[in-house]
Design an enzyme around this catalytic site. Sequence first.
Site, mmCIF file in Angstrom:
data_model
loop_
_atom_site.group_PDB
_atom_site.id
_atom_site.type_symbol
_atom_site.label_atom_id
_atom_site.label_comp_id
_atom_site.label_asym_id
_atom_site.label_seq_id
_atom_site.Cartn_x
_atom_site.Cartn_y
_atom_site.Cartn_z
ATOM 1 N N ASP A 164 -11.441 2.207 3.202
ATOM 2 C CA ASP A 164 -11.758 0.797 2.934
ATOM 3 C C ASP A 164 -13.244 0.595 2.645
ATOM 4 O OD1 ASP A 164 -9.528 -0.860 2.895
ATOM 5 O OD2 ASP A 164 -9.364 -0.903 5.079
ATOM 6 N N LYS A 187 0.847 -1.200 0.000
ATOM 7 C CA LYS A 187 0.000 0.000 0.000
ATOM 8 C C LYS A 187 0.884 1.252 0.000
ATOM 9 C CE LYS A 187 -3.822 -2.524 1.964
ATOM 10 N NZ LYS A 187 -4.634 -2.958 3.094
ATOM 11 N N GLN A 207 -5.025 -1.981 9.196
ATOM 12 C CA GLN A 207 -4.827 -3.273 8.531
ATOM 13 C C GLN A 207 -5.458 -4.401 9.359
ATOM 14 O OE1 GLN A 207 -3.342 -3.721 5.433
ATOM 15 N NE2 GLN A 207 -4.134 -5.783 5.670
#
Length: 283
Positions: free
Chosen positions: A119, A52, A96
């Site tokens: 997200d 990322k 995460q």
Amino acid sequence: MPHIIDGKAIRDYNLELMKKETAALNAQNIYPCLSVIIVGNDPASRVYVNNKKAACEKIGIISREYALPEETTTQELLNLIDELNADEKVSGILCQMPVPKHIDSTAVLNRILPEKDVDCFHPLNVGKLSAGNGTVMPCTPMGIIKLLEYEKIDPTGKTCVVIGRSNIVGKPMAVMMSQADATVTLCHSKTVDLPSVTRNADILISSVGKPKFVTADMVKEGAIVIDVGMNRDENNKLCGDVDFENVAPKTSYITPVPGGVGPMTITMLMRNTIEVAKEQAKL
Ligand code: NAP
């Protein structure tokens, strides 16, 4: 011969567009910035976070990493999220997953402000997606929409079957394909006679998580097959849900694993970071 959809090339094409868009935003003093939180020492999570950060670097998005020790408490993590929520320089926040078991992951995901939730996990963003007016989109399904767009595959009027109904892939995928005017069936482990359903699919999307789950007898001649699965075969080799060797000859388009859907997921995280930065700047 089927056309094998090249996810890496389509990723590179999209990242190049985003690099230009980020430069144009910088020229207006807008600096998209993604804050990534990682808790503990899970090696797979470390790889995802590094990927990322590398994607951010490639297109000029500022990335910040917060690596917290395994013993971090839920409250400590919530405190960090509060700080990042209040920081005007931070456009997007991502924690995460999975976090260590003692941490309340739902509380964590719900604490990230919806306008910084890159997200698309926050219930408000899930609701907006459903209503068809979201800014952020779930990354893997959005990546699939981009693959179809790039290949000029118009879902309008097509029969689409999605296998798997998880909150991060199958469910939002079905919503998005319906919004793209496909006629959608969402299948799961209780679906009766799955092959008879999948054989109707013009577009078949599999997100089950089992190697060679989709076999040639489940696929209509000329279908478009999108394989979301990321599994290990008996030789520990990365593979999808689809028995590629036997299914591919029946299809018009198919995604390979690796190199199909996978590369698009992080690319759409970049898209969401740019979109929230624009929204925060009221563009
Ligand atoms: P998940 O949460 O485990 O969901 C799997 C789904 O498959 C469930 O809805 C389950 O049904 C359904 N299922 C299981 N057995 C079935 C059967 N025999 N017939 C029909 N449906 C069945 O998985 P996920 O998180 O969506 O991930 C799915 C796969 O995609 C995994 O391999 C994952 O690694 C991969 N993935 C890839 C990416 C990427 O970027 N490429 C991103 C996310 C996930 P029930 O609901 O009835 O249990």
